[in-house]
Enzyme design. Sequence first.
Site, PDB file in Angstrom:
ATOM      1  N   HIS B  78       0.835  -1.204   0.000  1.00  0.00           N
ATOM      2  CA  HIS B  78       0.000   0.000   0.000  1.00  0.00           C
ATOM      3  C   HIS B  78       0.874   1.259   0.000  1.00  0.00           C
ATOM      4  CE1 HIS B  78      -2.811   3.096   1.238  1.00  0.00           C
ATOM      5  NE2 HIS B  78      -2.078   3.315   2.310  1.00  0.00           N
ATOM      6  N   ASP B 108       7.063  21.121 -26.686  1.00  0.00           N
ATOM      7  CA  ASP B 108       7.050  19.782 -26.084  1.00  0.00           C
ATOM      8  C   ASP B 108       8.086  19.751 -24.980  1.00  0.00           C
ATOM      9  OD1 ASP B 108       7.080  16.799 -25.682  1.00  0.00           O
ATOM     10  OD2 ASP B 108       5.797  16.872 -27.442  1.00  0.00           O
ATOM     11  N   TRP B 143       7.266   0.222   4.035  1.00  0.00           N
ATOM     12  CA  TRP B 143       7.890   0.886   2.880  1.00  0.00           C
ATOM     13  C   TRP B 143       9.298   1.360   3.198  1.00  0.00           C
ATOM     14  CZ3 TRP B 143       8.691   6.311   1.369  1.00  0.00           C
ATOM     15  CH2 TRP B 143       8.615   7.193   2.439  1.00  0.00           C
ATOM     16  N   SER B 173      13.420   5.679 -13.689  1.00  0.00           N
ATOM     17  CA  SER B 173      12.370   6.400 -14.403  1.00  0.00           C
ATOM     18  C   SER B 173      12.251   7.828 -13.894  1.00  0.00           C
ATOM     19  CB  SER B 173      11.047   5.649 -14.221  1.00  0.00           C
ATOM     20  OG  SER B 173       9.964   6.517 -14.161  1.00  0.00           O
ATOM     21  N   SER B 174      12.240   7.985 -12.576  1.00  0.00           N
ATOM     22  CA  SER B 174      12.072   9.330 -12.017  1.00  0.00           C
ATOM     23  C   SER B 174      13.285  10.210 -12.264  1.00  0.00           C
ATOM     24  CB  SER B 174      11.824   9.253 -10.516  1.00  0.00           C
ATOM     25  OG  SER B 174      10.610   8.625 -10.261  1.00  0.00           O
ATOM     26  N   HIS B 257      13.118  11.856   3.458  1.00  0.00           N
ATOM     27  CA  HIS B 257      12.524  13.145   3.774  1.00  0.00           C
ATOM     28  C   HIS B 257      12.370  14.034   2.550  1.00  0.00           C
ATOM     29  CE1 HIS B 257      10.691  16.154   6.155  1.00  0.00           C
ATOM     30  NE2 HIS B 257      11.359  16.999   5.403  1.00  0.00           N
ATOM     31  N   GLU B 259      11.864  12.989  -0.253  1.00  0.00           N
ATOM     32  CA  GLU B 259      10.770  12.334  -0.966  1.00  0.00           C
ATOM     33  C   GLU B 259       9.402  12.867  -0.528  1.00  0.00           C
ATOM     34  OE1 GLU B 259      10.527  10.164  -3.478  1.00  0.00           O
ATOM     35  OE2 GLU B 259       8.363   9.918  -3.252  1.00  0.00           O
ATOM     36  N   TYR B 261       8.730  15.759   0.368  1.00  0.00           N
ATOM     37  CA  TYR B 261       8.533  17.055  -0.289  1.00  0.00           C
ATOM     38  C   TYR B 261       8.374  16.902  -1.784  1.00  0.00           C
ATOM     39  CZ  TYR B 261       8.989  19.206   4.118  1.00  0.00           C
ATOM     40  OH  TYR B 261       8.744  19.564   5.412  1.00  0.00           O
ATOM     41  N   SER B 272      -1.300  26.971  -5.662  1.00  0.00           N
ATOM     42  CA  SER B 272      -1.041  28.381  -5.936  1.00  0.00           C
ATOM     43  C   SER B 272      -1.785  28.838  -7.180  1.00  0.00           C
ATOM     44  CB  SER B 272       0.466  28.622  -6.123  1.00  0.00           C
ATOM     45  OG  SER B 272       1.147  28.324  -4.936  1.00  0.00           O
ATOM     46  N   HIS B 306      15.164  13.189  11.801  1.00  0.00           N
ATOM     47  CA  HIS B 306      13.989  13.268  12.691  1.00  0.00           C
ATOM     48  C   HIS B 306      13.130  12.009  12.578  1.00  0.00           C
ATOM     49  CE1 HIS B 306      11.870  15.684   9.275  1.00  0.00           C
ATOM     50  NE2 HIS B 306      11.547  14.432   9.151  1.00  0.00           N
ATOM     51  N   HIS B 307      13.433  11.171  11.596  1.00  0.00           N
ATOM     52  CA  HIS B 307      12.737   9.886  11.510  1.00  0.00           C
ATOM     53  C   HIS B 307      13.412   8.822  12.362  1.00  0.00           C
ATOM     54  CE1 HIS B 307      10.055  11.091   8.204  1.00  0.00           C
ATOM     55  NE2 HIS B 307      11.065  11.848   7.840  1.00  0.00           N
ATOM     56  N   THR B 332       7.204  27.102   5.208  1.00  0.00           N
ATOM     57  CA  THR B 332       5.862  26.542   5.057  1.00  0.00           C
ATOM     58  C   THR B 332       4.825  27.574   5.470  1.00  0.00           C
ATOM     59  OG1 THR B 332       6.842  24.433   5.650  1.00  0.00           O
ATOM     60  CG2 THR B 332       4.453  24.534   5.591  1.00  0.00           C
ATOM     61  N   LYS B 335       4.169  30.104   2.864  1.00  0.00           N
ATOM     62  CA  LYS B 335       3.253  29.655   1.826  1.00  0.00           C
ATOM     63  C   LYS B 335       1.799  29.756   2.285  1.00  0.00           C
ATOM     64  CE  LYS B 335       4.245  27.118  -1.380  1.00  0.00           C
ATOM     65  NZ  LYS B 335       4.747  28.131  -2.300  1.00  0.00           N
ATOM     66  N   ARG B 454       1.839   1.314  15.227  1.00  0.00           N
ATOM     67  CA  ARG B 454       1.479   1.173  13.820  1.00  0.00           C
ATOM     68  C   ARG B 454       1.887  -0.200  13.313  1.00  0.00           C
ATOM     69  NH1 ARG B 454       6.015   4.955  10.733  1.00  0.00           N
ATOM     70  NH2 ARG B 454       4.983   4.177   8.878  1.00  0.00           N
TER      71      ARG B 454
END
Lengths: 271, 536
Positions: B78, B108, B143, B173-174, B257, B259, B261, B272, B306-307, B332, B335, B454
């Site tokens: 998931h 293009d 994950w 790919s990315s 991290h 990721e 963002y 926006s 922080h993880h 943040t 924004k 979890r």
Amino acid sequence: MSSASEKTHPFHMVEPSKWPFVGAVGAFVMACGGIYYMSEGSLVGFYAGLAIVLYTMFAWWKDVIKEANGGVDHTETVRHGLRIGMVLFIVSEVMFFFAFFWAYFGASIPMLSRATTGVWPPEGIVPLETWDLPFLNTLILLTSGATVTYAHHAIQLGDHKKCAMGLLLTVILGIIFTSTQAYEYAHATFTFDQDIYTSTFYLATGFHGFHVIVGTIFLAICYFRTLKGHFTPEQHIGFEAAAWYWHFVDVVWLFLFCAVYWWGSAGFVHS
Amino acid sequence: MSNEATAHDHHHDHKPPFFQRWFCSTNHKDIGTLYLAISMVAAIIGGLMSWYIRLELAEPGIQYIDDFQFYNVLVTAHGFIMVFFVVMPALIGGFGNWFVPLMIGAPDMAFPRMNNISFWLLVAGFILLLLSAVIGDGPGTGWTVYPPLSDSNFHPGPSVDFGILSLHVAGASSILGAINLIVTIFNMRAPGMTIHRMPLFVWAILITAFLLLLALPVLAGALTMLLTDRNFGTHFFDPGAGGDPVLWQHLFWFFGHPEVYIIIIPAFGIISQVISTFSQKPVFGYLGMAYAMSAIGVVGFVVWAHHMFTVGFDVDTRAYFTVATMVIAVPTGVKIFSWLATMWGGSIKMEVPMLYALAFIFLFVVGGVTGITLANASADLVFHDTYFVVAHFHYVMAIAAILGMFCGFFYWIGKMSGKQYPRGLAKLQFWVFFIGVNVLFFPQHFSGLAGMPRRIPDYPDPYVAWNYISSVGALITAVGTLLFFVVLWMTLRSKETVGANQWGVGATTLEWTVESPAPFHTHEELPDMTGKAPAE
Ligand code: HEM
Ligand SMILES: [Cu+2]
């Protein structure tokens, strides 16, 4: 290239191509084949995928070279884009090595990790002689950086002969480097799966070695393209990309040499 | 503007035959459409998994899933599917492909063939991921794939290897996609469109692409080490031979991290555009918005640990990562307040995209606040690995980003299909989905604060109430999702068409100057943007 004549912008509108799809299929087969190899031991699937991938590269780049030589598609703007693209690709490669260096320093510098023993190289490891073949290889690679720059200057002056000479020398030096590495690997007293030292050593230097091989092939193709007169003083993107890639490989080696072969063998870390 | 567009687009509209068009494409719009399609397919699969999880968790005890490894596989798959094959393809591959060239006035993408291999590698990665779940025991690693759980002692068999290679392929790919987007944005802007005049969505994609370019290779390196640890006897993560499992966590989160963002910044961009369009005002503080996103991107690279507050860092390290993490709240906040200021004094039109944008702001603030809570190293010792974290990241990542996707969908579907979505049903869909996700995830804050861990299929009785509500929320969300597909179906079949500029004066970016649906080729004559104000 139907609309090329009526085009009012400097960009390259590429015709549909089957190679991206075929290449992705190849990558998929290669991945499945690789997993089959790792669990069952047969490499057939992996090689089949690899063959598709290699053929795709060949055919795709053949198309690109045709477009480059056609004289219409690769405008100055398109070439600028290709250059940025190559730089970005190299940046991503740098970050790939970043991970391996992280593993290496994490394992060797006590401050960075609790898992280190405080002794580097770990006990029982006999590292390679720094000022022996590794240093020779450093000199070889540095020289090859000079020969490729020589070739670059030659092509900027339109001298195909000298350019080809420079490239040939570079390719030969690349091959010597790879052979020396292979010799070192074959004669090292330790193997990939021994401990963290050997794991980081072989993965970092092996991954670099793989890049040297890729770079050598890239330069070899540029050599043949030079002989065929594909490059002009104004337009030689393929050459530039190969040269940049080669310098990148060179710089990575300098880091490897200093960190792994030199600092890592010197026994600075001991408690 | 729009008649000029209609004039020169007629004769460029020959589309290639089916196989060429969809398998060999070099057209940014078709490839964008393919990305949106795979994202929807993946969303259904990933969604079904999550509903099965919620079904199991609706009551204490074991209902349906007595194989706990299978439960873990569901959680893992998931997460991967939602992150890599739903949100990223839709926001970056889908909307990025469709609208970056349109918004900067380019015909293009820079490398159209490479664009196509990015897409097909993603498909390959997706199939590999599905294989990983069905072959052998599946990856029950989460994950985050932490060793030693993910090593060959605890996950023998090929499942985890399939997962690793899936991420390798999707990562390649990315990276290619990121290079393509950056070169397109740097090299193909219409004359006069300077960097400081680009629409904020383009800014967002640019920053995202840089994050991809710098973060993904680090994950690739870590995955390579995990692969060799599992199959070739190396010891990177094996403390028995000098390796270190915490190394994996460092590398994973150095990627992970940024990721998060990567997932949210494109949504920032969409929001926006939408807020400005429907407030009929330029965005407040355009430059501040652009550089706030840049700052988030940069600082996002130095907060990863922080993880990992529970791995046993010394006090200084924890203090540093706490502070660095909190610093992100500053851009943040810039924004959030700029969005509010954009609406202030605007003449607001409550169209469906605007509803989604407003909901996005609300959800993102909730998730941001819990993020700041978690950033306190000492408090996180308690929160870590509880449902509080699950609630946090679902607010920011899952629902805010998904709402950003819906927002972009309703904003641009007229441009992409030329059709008008059914307004009433779309509003209903919005409300059902919005209420559903809140009922689903808000209670998880409470079960988390009460200590519910979890990634676990069963729980003690005190957690019953919140879990039950959560599962009801999942049901409502499922209805909302279904409604979305109904809306999609009705839109595509709708007879009601929309004009070039569906939204009127607020919609100032270049995609609204070409007809709807956008012709196969657009901007073949480059628009001249010299002297024009920033698009937003
Ligand atoms: C104000 C900004 C944010 C702060 C301060 C923040 C802080 C944190 C912290 C400290 C954790 C670790 C909790 C733990 O595992 O104990 C965390 C987890 C997480 N955050 Fe955030 N966060 C912020 C924004 C975001 C955003 C924007 C996203 C995604 C779009 C995000 C996604 C995640 C995810 C996915 C996790 C959990 C990963 C996992 O363990 O599986 N966060 N956040
Ligand atoms: Cu984080």
